[in-house]
Design an enzyme around this catalytic site. Structure first.
Site, PDB file in Angstrom:
ATOM      1  N   THR A 141       1.307  -0.946   0.000  1.00  0.00           N
ATOM      2  CA  THR A 141      -0.097  -0.010   0.082  1.00  0.00           C
ATOM      3  C   THR A 141       0.590   0.994   0.101  1.00  0.00           C
ATOM      4  O   THR A 141       0.741   1.635   1.054  1.00  0.00           O
ATOM      5  CB  THR A 141      -0.876  -0.302   1.280  1.00  0.00           C
ATOM      6  OG1 THR A 141      -0.315   0.089   2.252  1.00  0.00           O
ATOM      7  CG2 THR A 141      -2.050  -0.987   1.347  1.00  0.00           C
ATOM      8  N   GLU A 184      -0.191  -7.039  10.711  1.00  0.00           N
ATOM      9  CA  GLU A 184       1.455  -7.676  10.809  1.00  0.00           C
ATOM     10  C   GLU A 184       2.498  -6.834  11.751  1.00  0.00           C
ATOM     11  O   GLU A 184       2.273  -5.486  11.298  1.00  0.00           O
ATOM     12  CB  GLU A 184       1.830  -7.954   9.039  1.00  0.00           C
ATOM     13  CG  GLU A 184       3.497  -8.617   9.315  1.00  0.00           C
ATOM     14  CD  GLU A 184       3.753  -9.965  10.521  1.00  0.00           C
ATOM     15  OE1 GLU A 184       2.477 -10.787   9.216  1.00  0.00           O
ATOM     16  OE2 GLU A 184       4.010  -9.733  11.082  1.00  0.00           O
ATOM     17  N   LEU A 211       5.798  -7.321  11.740  1.00  0.00           N
ATOM     18  CA  LEU A 211       6.897  -8.075  11.501  1.00  0.00           C
ATOM     19  C   LEU A 211       8.174  -6.454  10.941  1.00  0.00           C
ATOM     20  O   LEU A 211       7.348  -5.517  10.454  1.00  0.00           O
ATOM     21  CB  LEU A 211       7.523  -8.481  10.546  1.00  0.00           C
ATOM     22  CG  LEU A 211       7.069  -8.352   9.335  1.00  0.00           C
ATOM     23  CD1 LEU A 211       8.715  -7.536   8.119  1.00  0.00           C
ATOM     24  CD2 LEU A 211       6.711 -10.056   8.218  1.00  0.00           C
ATOM     25  N   PHE A 241      14.937   3.230  20.256  1.00  0.00           N
ATOM     26  CA  PHE A 241      13.758   3.503  19.524  1.00  0.00           C
ATOM     27  C   PHE A 241      13.816   4.944  19.690  1.00  0.00           C
ATOM     28  O   PHE A 241      13.062   5.763  19.615  1.00  0.00           O
ATOM     29  CB  PHE A 241      12.142   3.578  19.400  1.00  0.00           C
ATOM     30  CG  PHE A 241      11.909   2.272  18.371  1.00  0.00           C
ATOM     31  CD1 PHE A 241      12.910   1.262  18.131  1.00  0.00           C
ATOM     32  CD2 PHE A 241      11.692   3.117  17.003  1.00  0.00           C
ATOM     33  CE1 PHE A 241      12.547  -0.370  16.978  1.00  0.00           C
ATOM     34  CE2 PHE A 241      11.304   1.991  15.634  1.00  0.00           C
ATOM     35  CZ  PHE A 241      11.812   1.398  15.670  1.00  0.00           C
ATOM     36  N   LEU A 242      15.034   4.862  21.294  1.00  0.00           N
ATOM     37  CA  LEU A 242      15.736   6.511  21.298  1.00  0.00           C
ATOM     38  C   LEU A 242      16.562   6.850  20.694  1.00  0.00           C
ATOM     39  O   LEU A 242      17.825   7.305  21.005  1.00  0.00           O
ATOM     40  CB  LEU A 242      15.373   7.230  22.699  1.00  0.00           C
ATOM     41  CG  LEU A 242      14.216   6.862  23.327  1.00  0.00           C
ATOM     42  CD1 LEU A 242      14.772   7.273  24.896  1.00  0.00           C
ATOM     43  CD2 LEU A 242      13.752   7.883  22.498  1.00  0.00           C
ATOM     44  N   CYS A 263       7.711   1.527   5.522  1.00  0.00           N
ATOM     45  CA  CYS A 263       6.745   2.117   6.355  1.00  0.00           C
ATOM     46  C   CYS A 263       6.838   2.815   7.027  1.00  0.00           C
ATOM     47  O   CYS A 263       5.509   3.624   7.017  1.00  0.00           O
ATOM     48  CB  CYS A 263       7.000   0.813   7.232  1.00  0.00           C
ATOM     49  SG  CYS A 263       7.057  -1.069   6.246  1.00  0.00           S
ATOM     50  N   LYS A 314       5.618   5.925   5.070  1.00  0.00           N
ATOM     51  CA  LYS A 314       4.455   6.573   4.590  1.00  0.00           C
ATOM     52  C   LYS A 314       3.473   6.633   5.397  1.00  0.00           C
ATOM     53  O   LYS A 314       2.430   7.080   5.196  1.00  0.00           O
ATOM     54  CB  LYS A 314       4.643   5.721   3.204  1.00  0.00           C
ATOM     55  CG  LYS A 314       4.132   4.210   3.796  1.00  0.00           C
ATOM     56  CD  LYS A 314       3.565   3.021   2.981  1.00  0.00           C
ATOM     57  CE  LYS A 314       3.398   1.504   3.063  1.00  0.00           C
ATOM     58  NZ  LYS A 314       2.604   1.236   3.592  1.00  0.00           N
ATOM     59  N   ARG A 328      13.843   1.777  -0.072  1.00  0.00           N
ATOM     60  CA  ARG A 328      12.573   2.909  -0.220  1.00  0.00           C
ATOM     61  C   ARG A 328      12.662   4.328   1.091  1.00  0.00           C
ATOM     62  O   ARG A 328      12.890   4.167   1.994  1.00  0.00           O
ATOM     63  CB  ARG A 328      11.849   1.737   0.334  1.00  0.00           C
ATOM     64  CG  ARG A 328      10.979   0.835  -0.988  1.00  0.00           C
ATOM     65  CD  ARG A 328      10.097  -0.180  -0.402  1.00  0.00           C
ATOM     66  NE  ARG A 328      10.390  -0.820   0.190  1.00  0.00           N
ATOM     67  CZ  ARG A 328       9.250  -1.838   0.951  1.00  0.00           C
ATOM     68  NH1 ARG A 328       7.762  -1.548   0.463  1.00  0.00           N
ATOM     69  NH2 ARG A 328       9.336  -2.160   1.740  1.00  0.00           N
TER      70      ARG A 328
HETATM   71  C1  UGA Z   1       8.897  -1.152  11.400  1.00  0.00           C
HETATM   72  C2  UGA Z   1       7.821  -1.097  12.436  1.00  0.00           C
HETATM   73  O1  UGA Z   1       9.347  -0.892  12.954  1.00  0.00           O
HETATM   74  C3  UGA Z   1       7.345  -2.685  12.309  1.00  0.00           C
HETATM   75  O2  UGA Z   1       6.419  -3.318  14.322  1.00  0.00           O
HETATM   76  C4  UGA Z   1       6.276  -2.908  11.347  1.00  0.00           C
HETATM   77  O3  UGA Z   1       6.249  -4.407  11.079  1.00  0.00           O
HETATM   78  C5  UGA Z   1       7.145  -2.335  10.206  1.00  0.00           C
HETATM   79  O4  UGA Z   1       7.304  -1.149  10.336  1.00  0.00           O
HETATM   80  C6  UGA Z   1       6.122  -1.919   9.466  1.00  0.00           C
HETATM   81  O5  UGA Z   1       5.364  -1.548   8.961  1.00  0.00           O
HETATM   82  O6  UGA Z   1       5.936  -3.099   8.419  1.00  0.00           O
HETATM   83  P1  UGA Z   1      10.732  -1.328   9.940  1.00  0.00           P
HETATM   84  O7  UGA Z   1      10.525  -0.559   8.883  1.00  0.00           O
HETATM   85  O8  UGA Z   1      11.130  -2.993   9.203  1.00  0.00           O
HETATM   86  O9  UGA Z   1       9.552  -1.551  10.915  1.00  0.00           O
HETATM   87  O10 UGA Z   1      11.991  -0.815  10.713  1.00  0.00           O
HETATM   88  P2  UGA Z   1      11.943   0.222  12.046  1.00  0.00           P
HETATM   89  O11 UGA Z   1      13.073  -1.455  12.874  1.00  0.00           O
HETATM   90  O12 UGA Z   1      11.050   0.404  12.825  1.00  0.00           O
HETATM   91  O13 UGA Z   1      12.719   1.087  11.884  1.00  0.00           O
HETATM   92  C7  UGA Z   1      12.656   2.141  11.059  1.00  0.00           C
HETATM   93  C8  UGA Z   1      13.414   3.536  10.773  1.00  0.00           C
HETATM   94  O14 UGA Z   1      13.772   4.133  11.916  1.00  0.00           O
HETATM   95  C9  UGA Z   1      14.791   2.533  10.132  1.00  0.00           C
HETATM   96  O15 UGA Z   1      15.346   3.349   9.163  1.00  0.00           O
HETATM   97  C10 UGA Z   1      15.835   3.012  11.273  1.00  0.00           C
HETATM   98  O16 UGA Z   1      17.004   3.312  10.937  1.00  0.00           O
HETATM   99  C11 UGA Z   1      15.456   4.375  11.745  1.00  0.00           C
HETATM  100  N1  UGA Z   1      15.232   3.970  13.360  1.00  0.00           N
HETATM  101  C12 UGA Z   1      15.541   3.403  14.185  1.00  0.00           C
HETATM  102  C13 UGA Z   1      16.002   5.297  14.498  1.00  0.00           C
HETATM  103  O17 UGA Z   1      16.507   6.102  13.842  1.00  0.00           O
HETATM  104  N2  UGA Z   1      16.334   5.223  15.789  1.00  0.00           N
HETATM  105  C14 UGA Z   1      16.265   4.633  16.525  1.00  0.00           C
HETATM  106  O18 UGA Z   1      15.248   5.078  17.652  1.00  0.00           O
HETATM  107  C15 UGA Z   1      14.996   3.255  15.901  1.00  0.00           C
END
Ligand code: UGA
Length: 437
Positions: A85, A148, A150, A253-254, A264, A267, A334
């Protein structure tokens, strides 16, 4: 149980493989012939740790097959819709073309009692609309929404052993039957007492976007603190540690840095804002626009910091970029902050050489104007500045004394606040973090 999975991208390919690994008989369906050919030959069309092993073992068991023909979904009892999506072109809203098409395409192949299970991330209200379409088709099938959660890089383990299950089902007997069918699909997770929330469609849809909105907000919150730290001399990493000890806040996540990207979070928060506006409640999530703005400012900050740290005109300066994927252990570019930084620096005239353990091919096809190297040493050689934008273990473990001998100027911008600043400074580097001295 016989299962079909419509859509074999990051989500569907993992889901199909994991369901077969759990003992179900699965057919994965996608319109992309190249993807189906690769999967049928046991090759994963993208990088995801652990997926090749699960795919190979599921294929060998005879329980997993792939097809481009939607008619092959016939005979399955549960049909997962796991198509993308993406953000609509020219708008912040989600593009539901693929979800609508997948459900329409399934309709002629359904039997009475079949369950269609939406996995894609959709704007609230989508499931109710699709349920009406399914009802009107007279197929006798029921719709459930089962978001989901994941994470790329951990997708296989997150699918096989999720931290929670959410079922959005209709009221009454159809809903009870849907819960029983989903419990059979997820029998192993149910047996191990995985928390389960059984709810209505709207709540299930909202749980997903609310979770991603919360995660995005948490990252932008700490990045906002980094902006304040930058003008006040404070250290955002210590600040994160200190507030993270409060278990109500938590340290995960900090991590302040170049910000979030991927297919994800960016968007999803935009689509949430667009949907809330459609529902007349734009103000309720207006803060997500600020979350998005803070996030995008951090990319600009890394570019500006690099340009000012160069100590020479950016035009033709050699900048070594470490990282292209949106996060480590993924080849996904992406909306990647790392790739964005590389592209912006190139746009300013820098001679950018970028490396990444997995994401070079995906980056090259989108941005051929950048020079890519598979070799860290080659990437660093002669650099006027080094920028780390994805915290791959390979980059974190670079020896600063070794790297110092390769570059022209010992300048490093740590866009993920992941390096040992003292060690790099001790090796003669000028080190810049984000929101840390
Ligand atoms: C995210 C969610 O964490 C999942 O729970 C969800 O299922 C998924 O989207 C989805 O909607 O399908 P993902 O996109 O794999 O998962 O990535 P994340 O691990 O959430 O990281 C996202 C972004 O945040 C990355 O670019 C990462 O580098 C950044 N990030 C993460 C930070 O800049 N700081 C942090 O402390 C943590």
């Amino acid at each position: 149980m016989r299962i079909s999975v419509i859509g074999c991208g990051y989500l569907g390919a993992v889901h199909a493989s994991a369901m077969a690994e759990l003992g179900h008989e699965v057919v994965g369906i996608d319109v992309d012939e190249a993807k189906i050919t690769a999967l049928s030959e046991g090759r994963t069309p993208f990088f995801e740790p652990g997926l090749p092993e699960v795919l190979t073992s599921a294929m060998a068991s005879g329980r997993l097959r792939f097809s481009t023909n939607i008619a092959d979904a016939a005979g399955a009892e549960v049909h997962f819709v796991a198509v993308g999506t993406p953000q609509k072109k020219g708008s912040h809203a989600a593009d539901l073309t693929y979800v609508n098409a997948a459900v329409e395409a399934l309709l002629p192949h359904l039997n009475v009692g079949d369950l269609i299970v939406g996995k894609s991330t959709v704007p609230v209200g989508t499931a109710a609309r699709l349920a009406a379409v399914i009802e009107a088709s007279g197929s006798g099938a029921t719709l459930a929404w089962n978001p989901e959660f994941l994470r790329e890089g951990f997708a296989v383990q997150d699918t096989i052993a999720p931290d929670r299950l959410v079922y959005g089902v209709p009221e009454g007997l159809a809903g009870d039957r849907a819960v029983a069918q989903l419990n059979e699909v997820y029998a192993s997770a149910i047996d191990t007492q995985t928390p389960l929330v059984v709810t209505d469609y709207a709540t299930a849809e909202l749980v997903k976007v609310a979770a991603n909105a919360f995660l995005a907000t948490k990252i932008s919150f700490i990045n906002a603190m980094a902006e304040i730290a930058e003008v006040s001399g404070a250290d955002v990493t210590q600040l994160a540690d200190a507030i993270g000890y409060d278990t109500r806040i938590g340290r995960r996540f900090l991590n302040a840095g170049v910000g979030f990207g991927g297919g994800c979070l960016p968007k999803d928060i935009r689509a949430f804002t667009a949907r809330a506006e459609e529902l007349g409640r734009g103000e309720s999530v207006a803060f997500l626009k600020e979350v998005d703005a803070i996030n995008l400012r951090r990319r600009q900050r890394v570019v500006d910091l690099t340009v000012s740290a160069l100590g020479r005109p950016v035009y033709n300066a050699k900048v070594a970029v470490l990282g292209l994927s949106f996060k480590p252990h993924s080849d996904d570019v992406r909306d990647s902050p790392a790739l964005d930084v590389a592209v912006q620096l190139r746009g300013l005239g820098a001679d950018v050489v970028a490396t990444d353990p997995q994401a070079i091919e995906n980056s090259r096809s989108r941005h051929p104007q950048i020079t890519y190297s598979t070799n860290i040493e080659e990437t660093l050689r002669g650099a006027d500045a080094v920028v780390l934008v994805t915290e791959w273990p390979e980059f974190k473990s670079i020896d600063p004394s070794w790297a110092a001998e390769l570059v022209t100027t010992r300048t490093i911008v740590d866009g993920r606040n992941t390096l040992d600043a003292a060690a790099w400074r001790a090796a003669g580097w000028t080190y810049y973090g984000l929101g840390r001295p």
